[in-house]
Design an enzyme around this catalytic site. Sequence first.
Site, PDB file in Angstrom:
ATOM      1  N   ARG A   1      32.445  19.591  -4.346  1.00 51.66           N
ATOM      2  CA  ARG A   1      33.127  20.780  -4.887  1.00 51.66           C
ATOM      3  C   ARG A   1      34.643  20.619  -4.732  1.00 51.66           C
ATOM      4  O   ARG A   1      35.414  21.119  -5.545  1.00 51.66           O
ATOM      5  CB  ARG A   1      32.629  22.049  -4.174  1.00 51.66           C
ATOM      6  CG  ARG A   1      31.124  22.295  -4.354  1.00 51.66           C
ATOM      7  CD  ARG A   1      30.627  23.415  -3.463  1.00 51.66           C
ATOM      8  NE  ARG A   1      30.832  23.137  -2.043  1.00 51.66           N
ATOM      9  CZ  ARG A   1      30.578  23.984  -1.054  1.00 51.66           C
ATOM     10  NH1 ARG A   1      30.100  25.192  -1.330  1.00 51.66           N
ATOM     11  NH2 ARG A   1      30.787  23.652   0.203  1.00 51.66           N
TER      12      ARG A   1
ATOM     13  N   ASP B   1      36.775  24.682   0.430  1.00 49.90           N
ATOM     14  CA  ASP B   1      37.884  25.613   0.638  1.00 49.90           C
ATOM     15  C   ASP B   1      39.242  24.919   0.752  1.00 49.90           C
ATOM     16  O   ASP B   1      40.279  25.583   0.667  1.00 49.90           O
ATOM     17  CB  ASP B   1      37.616  26.457   1.890  1.00 49.90           C
ATOM     18  CG  ASP B   1      36.339  27.260   1.756  1.00 49.90           C
ATOM     19  OD1 ASP B   1      36.155  27.878   0.696  1.00 49.90           O
ATOM     20  OD2 ASP B   1      35.516  27.246   2.685  1.00 49.90           O
TER      21      ASP B   1
ATOM     22  N   HIS C   1      32.201  20.173   8.196  1.00 52.04           N
ATOM     23  CA  HIS C   1      31.037  20.859   7.638  1.00 52.04           C
ATOM     24  C   HIS C   1      29.841  20.669   8.569  1.00 52.04           C
ATOM     25  O   HIS C   1      29.717  19.627   9.215  1.00 52.04           O
ATOM     26  CB  HIS C   1      30.689  20.326   6.240  1.00 52.04           C
ATOM     27  CG  HIS C   1      29.871  21.295   5.451  1.00 52.04           C
ATOM     28  ND1 HIS C   1      28.509  21.354   5.544  1.00 52.04           N
ATOM     29  CD2 HIS C   1      30.233  22.279   4.592  1.00 52.04           C
ATOM     30  CE1 HIS C   1      28.062  22.315   4.761  1.00 52.04           C
ATOM     31  NE2 HIS C   1      29.087  22.902   4.171  1.00 52.04           N
TER      32      HIS C   1
ATOM     33  N   HIS D   1      33.481  30.282   7.659  1.00 52.08           N
ATOM     34  CA  HIS D   1      32.711  30.190   6.398  1.00 52.08           C
ATOM     35  C   HIS D   1      33.677  30.487   5.241  1.00 52.08           C
ATOM     36  O   HIS D   1      34.709  29.819   5.120  1.00 52.08           O
ATOM     37  CB  HIS D   1      31.531  31.161   6.499  1.00 52.08           C
ATOM     38  CG  HIS D   1      30.498  31.038   5.419  1.00 52.08           C
ATOM     39  ND1 HIS D   1      30.368  29.932   4.612  1.00 52.08           N
ATOM     40  CD2 HIS D   1      29.520  31.906   4.994  1.00 52.08           C
ATOM     41  CE1 HIS D   1      29.366  30.125   3.761  1.00 52.08           C
ATOM     42  NE2 HIS D   1      28.838  31.307   3.957  1.00 52.08           N
TER      43      HIS D   1
ATOM     44  N   SER E   1      26.106  32.860   4.574  1.00 56.87           N
ATOM     45  CA  SER E   1      25.948  33.918   3.557  1.00 56.87           C
ATOM     46  C   SER E   1      24.563  33.885   2.918  1.00 56.87           C
ATOM     47  O   SER E   1      23.950  34.944   2.699  1.00 56.87           O
ATOM     48  CB  SER E   1      27.045  33.820   2.489  1.00 56.87           C
ATOM     49  OG  SER E   1      27.123  32.532   1.947  1.00 56.87           O
TER      50      SER E   1
END
Length: 441
Positions: free
Chosen positions: A328, A374, A319, A272, A242
């Site tokens: 995160r 995620d 990743h 993604h 992105s």
Amino acid sequence: MEKLKNLFKAKADALGAEIKDILKEHGTKKIGEVQLAQAFQGMRGITGMVYEPSLLDAQEGIRFRGFTIPELQARLPKAKGGNEPLPEGLFWLLLTGEVPTEADVAALSADWKARAKVPAHVFKTLDALPVDAHPMTQFVTGVMALQTQSQFAKQYAAGMNKKDYWAATYEDSMNLIACLPEIAAYVYRRKYQGGKAIASDSSLDWAGNFAHLLGYGSNEGFKELMRLYLTIHSDHEGGNVSAHTTHLVGSALSDAYLSFAAGMNGLAGPLHGLANQEVIKWIFEMQKALGSETPSGEQIAEYVKKTLAEGKVVPGYGHAVLRKTDPRFTAQAEFAKKHMAKDPLVNTVWNIFETVPPILQSLGKIKNPWPNVDAHSGALLLHYGMKEYDYYTVLFGVSRALGVLAGLIWARGLGFAIERPKSVTTANVKAWLKGEAEIWE
Ligand code: HAX
């Protein structure tokens, strides 16, 4: 918001002058070499662009202008009575490298409220789509409809001096960020709540108002989650799909709306940003297949092996750059420990975290068996009642605007060139390997 604009300009002028000197003295210095495998396999590990707002360390995770997530939580201004950072402060930091004061953040919040004017044709455009269109399709369509407001496009058509590109990009980016919660919430209310839109609450901060527009205005926990969520999803250096897409498209002097919409089309891919919906979908399918809402570690392990045997990825794990548990993920786990430690779905997410990495590791080919951002986010949203998981990537997109648009303002501020790497054909590579041709540079 002249203070932020002037501060950015001063920083960009100073860094621009420094870059000129660096390139004059060291411009021919090599920062890496490209192997054939990298050209064929997603350019992994090639350092090929400069992106100012954040930097990713494979072992430590994301640094926003040098700050970790716990440091942001400690240092950035918060809402009255809240504990999580306000995304307005994070944007200020990403754009200037400076931690803003409470007054700076209050002024930025007020500025975005004043700019949040979505023209009626944007909503009419959205209404023309089938209501069952994917929320990311609707979101990007809304952003594209808003492109009619681009000051950059208008000024360029009128003959803009290249010295002014950054200012027009700044104005477009600020206007776009201000309007995104309304567009995103309209998509949510249209698709899942019978189209009953809610008016903005001018007493709320950007994230708090977004929660309110979605229909969670009376839920203080959800507002706090939004503040954290919109802060930590904002940026992950420049090479991810992105951010890189926004940067690439912007390098053709496509305005902020066109560039951001392009980036969002990349975020909508399942490898993604769409992974956040895939995680919850996968957990629900697992619970159904196992006939249990809280499957044991052994049951999860069996289901993971089935997923892999079917040639699918385990969403939320792995990743391209990170080699440790994503900070995160950890920040969201900490939030859950504080606010919902007994939630069964959250506990399933934690059980999956215990179970998946050794299985992925045992395959021997996966470079990072650890969870990414995620893997956790959906369980937090579900706790507060947001069960429409195909909407989750839109929340990610609203947040990602803060990082990639700060990056775009910097790219225009530093006058970066149009991006145009060289490609080769496999026939060219084969001839080169036989010594019959050059690799064209
Ligand atoms: N489950 C199963 N297989 C996986 C895997 C996973 N979670 N992660 C990697 N692999 C596989 C790859 O598909 C690849 O297989 P092949 O050699 O057969 O093609 C192999 O392991 C090596 O891949 P890698 O080098 O470790 O990983 P990549 O850099 O190629 O890909 C991805 C990184 C994030 C795309 C990958 O780990 C993945 O598909 N993960 C699941 C989807 C996901 O969670 N995406 C979100 C990532 C974070 C993000 O961008 N959020 O927005």
